[in-house]
Each structure stands twice: as structure tokens, then as C-alpha cells.
Write a protein that holds these residues in place. Sequence first.
Motif, mmCIF file in Angstrom:
data_model
loop_
_atom_site.group_PDB
_atom_site.id
_atom_site.type_symbol
_atom_site.label_atom_id
_atom_site.label_comp_id
_atom_site.label_asym_id
_atom_site.label_seq_id
_atom_site.Cartn_x
_atom_site.Cartn_y
_atom_site.Cartn_z
ATOM 1 N N LYS A 1 -10.133 -4.950 4.428
ATOM 2 C CA LYS A 1 -8.983 -5.774 4.792
ATOM 3 C C LYS A 1 -8.095 -5.979 3.578
ATOM 4 N N GLY A 2 -6.830 -6.361 3.839
ATOM 5 C CA GLY A 2 -5.896 -6.663 2.763
ATOM 6 C C GLY A 2 -5.679 -5.480 1.825
ATOM 7 N N LYS A 3 -5.644 -5.780 0.545
ATOM 8 C CA LYS A 3 -5.406 -4.750 -0.469
ATOM 9 C C LYS A 3 -6.475 -3.668 -0.427
ATOM 10 N N GLU A 4 -7.703 -4.063 -0.179
ATOM 11 C CA GLU A 4 -8.803 -3.097 -0.142
ATOM 12 C C GLU A 4 -8.590 -2.051 0.956
ATOM 13 N N LEU A 5 -8.012 -2.459 2.080
ATOM 14 C CA LEU A 5 -7.718 -1.517 3.165
ATOM 15 C C LEU A 5 -6.677 -0.501 2.709
ATOM 16 N N TYR A 6 -5.622 -0.982 2.096
ATOM 17 C CA TYR A 6 -4.601 -0.080 1.558
ATOM 18 C C TYR A 6 -5.224 0.923 0.574
ATOM 19 N N ASP A 7 -6.072 0.415 -0.312
ATOM 20 C CA ASP A 7 -6.651 1.267 -1.353
ATOM 21 C C ASP A 7 -7.546 2.349 -0.771
ATOM 22 N N VAL A 8 -8.388 1.996 0.212
ATOM 23 C CA VAL A 8 -9.319 2.993 0.749
ATOM 24 C C VAL A 8 -8.582 4.042 1.572
ATOM 25 N N LEU A 9 -7.545 3.643 2.308
ATOM 26 C CA LEU A 9 -6.762 4.613 3.071
ATOM 27 C C LEU A 9 -6.067 5.605 2.134
ATOM 28 N N GLU A 10 -5.490 5.089 1.052
ATOM 29 C CA GLU A 10 -4.833 5.978 0.096
ATOM 30 C C GLU A 10 -5.835 6.927 -0.553
ATOM 31 N N THR A 11 -7.026 6.418 -0.836
ATOM 32 C CA THR A 11 -8.072 7.262 -1.425
ATOM 33 C C THR A 11 -8.406 8.428 -0.510
ATOM 34 N N TYR A 12 -8.543 8.150 0.789
ATOM 35 C CA TYR A 12 -8.862 9.219 1.736
ATOM 36 C C TYR A 12 -7.725 10.230 1.860
ATOM 37 N N VAL B 1 -13.271 18.372 -3.478
ATOM 38 C CA VAL B 1 -13.901 19.690 -3.381
ATOM 39 C C VAL B 1 -14.873 19.740 -2.208
ATOM 40 N N GLY B 2 -15.213 18.586 -1.643
ATOM 41 C CA GLY B 2 -16.129 18.540 -0.505
ATOM 42 C C GLY B 2 -15.394 18.751 0.805
ATOM 43 N N LYS B 3 -15.842 19.704 1.615
ATOM 44 C CA LYS B 3 -15.177 20.028 2.877
ATOM 45 C C LYS B 3 -15.158 18.838 3.830
ATOM 46 N N GLU B 4 -16.258 18.094 3.885
ATOM 47 C CA GLU B 4 -16.330 16.963 4.811
ATOM 48 C C GLU B 4 -15.356 15.862 4.398
ATOM 49 N N GLU B 5 -15.259 15.600 3.090
ATOM 50 C CA GLU B 5 -14.321 14.590 2.602
ATOM 51 C C GLU B 5 -12.875 15.029 2.834
ATOM 52 N N GLN B 6 -12.610 16.330 2.655
ATOM 53 C CA GLN B 6 -11.278 16.852 2.956
ATOM 54 C C GLN B 6 -10.934 16.605 4.420
ATOM 55 N N LYS B 7 -11.889 16.885 5.303
ATOM 56 C CA LYS B 7 -11.645 16.729 6.742
ATOM 57 C C LYS B 7 -11.405 15.259 7.103
#
Length: 651
Positions: free
Chosen positions: A436-447, A455-461
Amino acid sequence: MKKDELRYLQRLAEIYPTIGKASTEIINLQSILNLPKGTEHFMSDLHGEYQAFSHVLRNGSGAVRKKIDDVFGHTLSNNDKRSLATLIYYPKEKMDLVKDTEEDMENWYKITLYRLIEICKTTASKYTRSKVRKALPADYAYVIEELITEKAEVLDKEAYYDSIVNTIIEIGSAENFIIALAELIQRLVVDHLHILGDIYDRGPAPHFIMDRLMQYHSLDIQWGNHDVVWMGAAAGQKACIATVVRNSIRYGNLDILEDGYGINMLPLATFVMEAYKDDPCEIFAMKGAFNYNVLEEELGKKMHKAIAVIQFKLEGKLVRRHKEFQMEDRALLHRINPEKGTITLPDGKEYPLRDNNFPTIDWKHPYELTAGEKEVMDKLSSAFRNCEKLQNHIRLLLDKGGLYTVYNGNLLFHGSIPLNEDGTFREVQIYGKSYKGKELYDVLETYVRRAFYSVGKEEQKKGRDIMWYIWAAPNSPLFGKSKMSTFERYFIEDPSTHEEKKSAYYRLWENEEVVDNMLREFGLDPEKGHIINGHVPVHQSEGESPVKCDGKVIVIDGGFSKPYQKVTGIAGYTLIYNSYGLNLTAHEPFTSKADAVARETDIVSNRVAVSYMSRRQLVGDTDTGHALKERIQELIQLLDAYRTGIIKEKK
């Protein structure tokens, strides 16, 4: 002294190896702190309207005209000021017109050069000589520096400057020099540019906007939902690709894909001529398709419907695969009764369909692509992923952009912050964890970044799929509505099914307690900070104000996009933050560059002070100033280390 501190000072000593050099840098940085704060320019929701964007960029949302007023006050008439402003915006085009009417061009050149030089002096005065020198055009850097720098050693300054100007005119360089000065003024008037999202879709030339931004001297970009869906397409996410293609066809902008990015639409066109050959596709007429002939319109409608059906298939499969997205209500194809020609929506109500011809849907497996559809999407995916120009543009979004920015005490984002109705931050599930809040913004941007860099195919997907989620999900901070009713708008007549209810953020942005909590969440002082965002057009014609919560929230999407202007009543809001405060600017619709030059029209219609500083802001008050103060303290420690013998000078 601790080992880490000593190691850092030793690294710093490599840059400043003597007491003299460290001392000089302290003096230099201290002087910078006392310069006026640079002007920030905020723009949002450009939506491919390159001509209007270019004009606002040139005029600095009125900042250029303000400099002219500052320099000349009442010594120039309004007509002369307007003419001078137009010359600065469009120097070559304006001079071409002047030459048709002006009898004494030599005198005009001389007067104009002196006026531009005076404006250059004023605009350059708030920067260090080093920074101005870097901004100077290479061909005329030395001469311009001579003209805008006060030279105490020259006794007869007027004769000195006259000789330079006269020589410029005599050797036939006046026009090129005027262009150089005009572009320098544009460059110096705005120190930093903020783009608050939605560069793409609707308008005809987002690729031109991106080309221009790639060359801009200093900027940051907050991604909009329309930008993120293009980013997803560039990464090869097929639901995003279908969305981008559908939007381009819908707004009659296939030229962006075909000519702007070289993405071949022939596979889709070939497919629809067979799969939809007997389907008139009447409800899929393109908006703004006046440049097309009858055959092109017919083909466009078929392509429009075909890619829309493909999009609904891909989205249905996506939300069924990602249960955590909580968007299964957006899988609608299995709810269609093809015999009755109706659909039963998740609320249980049945509605007749405006179009019941679905030649590519297998009703036992409605979300499966046909062999022809798969081939089309494979070719489009390859085209998007391998388009060098698009990849360069997306790289700029990644390098200069993010989901939000905290800059000089203000919080910048495109859309909203997901909230509950009581104003608390809403918890959102992202791949099995709550944020939630800032943490939500940060995790979405990270993804998002993982889609391009992991380099991981699953993380790319996961990263690719999250970009579609950011585009369309009710809990996405960039969408912020109850649903994206694309299917309903196409296929269901009842307007009640088209409603996209705005999230709680847009009902609570006048609540000071809620706004203060949002500012604190991102580490800002509620007494000084502002939230600045776009995304939602401000309906000025209905009396709506872009300023919320006594100035703590400022919305700067007033409608660059032409389709919005009928309901908003204006053509966009922009914001200027200079050393005196925050000023909001409303703009009239932009007609054309030719009209702006010939009639000397400017589209700045109104400027309103949102926040006025009690004292003029200096560089020392900014984020840059805070960093400089830290560096000064480090250099003072280095001087002490030199003088106490802890570190030896390297002369």
C-alpha cells in the motif's frame, strides 16, 4: 576517524588533491547555493499532440513572455513584445515573414539582436558561467559569451558591443545568430522539465514528442497508463500489443505504427480480409478517419474489430491465469449467448449485443486464438520487440522515468494513490503479497523494470504482465477506476454499463487530513509540499478548478488531447515553479505553427499564482542545494584532514 569515513575522504582527495582545489570548490559551491532557484516546467497528458506540446515547450508556459516583460517593462509596446516572443518561439519562420514586409533589414537585424542579447543576459544571470557555457550553441559560443558577459576592463562598452553586432550583420550571419540566441533563450528560461505521463495514444505524433524529449537538456517523466501499455507492447506483452494497435486504429493513427515506428500492419490486414470478409463491422468505425477513402475505411473497420476481439481473448486468458489480479469480471467472452445475441454481465443482468458476429470465436474455448490470430500476434510481437526506434524511446522512459518522483518538496505522479473510502491506504495484492501507499508504487515500478532488465524468464514474464495490470486494473495507481469498460462501449447500447467509477482518491483530494497523510507517506512536509498529478481532465467549462485542498493538490490535465477540449473548455493546464512560487497556466487550443507565426498568437490564456513564496527561493532551498551543502561539509572535512596530516596533498 572511522575507516569508512577515511576511505571516502581518500576517494574525494583523488578529485580534489590539494587544499587549494578543495577550497576553490567550496567557494564555488557556496556561490551556487545563493543563485535563484531554476524554473521547473510541468506538463501532462500530451497524448500525441506534438504541435501543441512543441509550442508550449517553446514558450515555457508564458515564461519567455515574462522575461520579455522583465527586461523591457513599458519601454516596448505590447505589439513589439508579442512580435519578439513569436520570434523567440519560431525564429526562422518569423524572419521569413519579416523579410517580406521590412524595408530596412539591416536596421531590423541590429534592433532585434540587441533585444535578444538583453533577454539572454537576464535569463543567464541566474546560472553559473559554467552552466551557461555548456548551454551555448557550439558555432557561436565564444561570440555569445562575449556579448552577454559584463566586461569591466572595456572602457567604451557601447562601441565594443556595436563592433561585434555590426560584424555579425556584415558577414551575413545575422539570421543564424538570431536563431542561436532564440534557441538559447528557450533553453535557459526553463531549467528542468517534468512530464507527468500519457505521452502516447489519441493524438497523431507521440513519436515526435519522444524524439524531442530525447534531446531535452534536463527532464524527468512520470509514467502514465498510456505510456505503460506502450512499454508493455515494446516488451512483447501481447495483450498490451493488441491494446496499442486497437487504440491506434480507433483514433485513425496507424501512421504512428507504420511510418513512425515501421511496424508492418499487413499481416493483420491480410488476416481480416479472409476472416472478416463477410462482416461489415459497422460499430467499429474509426474516429478521425477523414483522411481515408472508402476502401481504407472498410479495411480499417475490419482491422479494428479483429484486433479488439483478439485483445478481449488475450485479456480474458490473462486475468484467468492471474487470479491475484482480482479482475476475472473482465473476462466477458464466455458470458455471451451467441444464439440469443446477448451477454450476461457479472452483475447478472442480460443485455442485447450491438454486434453478434464473431467468426473467430470457438464458443467451447472462447479465449483461444485461432491459428490466424496467433500468426498475426507473433508477427506483431516480433515487430514491436525488434523496432529500434521504439526501443530507444522506451529506454528513455526507463532512464528518465518512473511511477512517481519526489522533487523539491513536491510529489509528482500521473494518476492517483489507491485509498479506501475512509482515506486510509488501500492494500493491494501483487503476486501474493500485500502493498500500500509508497510501497505499492515502488514494487510496481520494480516489476516493470524487471520486464526489461531481469535475467530470469519468470521475473521478465511477471514484469510484462504487470504492465497490463497497471494499464487496466481498478487498484492500479495509474488507472484508478472501477473497470475499463472497453467491451461494453463497443457492444452494449445501455450507457449505464459504460460507467467507469473513479476511485476514492478523486473524492478525497479536498480532505486536508488525507492529503497530508499522502505527503507524509512519501517523506514530504505537508506544510510546504504539493501533490501534482494529471490523468483526469479538468472541466473548466463546468466551473471545476484544477487546484484542490487549498492548493495542496494541483491537477494539470486540462486537455491537450483534442477530443477532450469539447468537454473541458480549454486545451490544457501546465505549471511553472520558479524562484517566486507556483504558477498555474491555462491554454487555449493550438491551431497551427503557421497561424502562431503569422498572427503572433500565443495560447497562454491565464496565469494564476497557486503558491507565492514570502522570499525568493534559492538553489540552497532545493534538493540540489541540500546535496551541495552535504558536499561542502565533506570538503570541509577533507580540508581538515589535509591540515591535520591525516591525508597528504598530491601536488
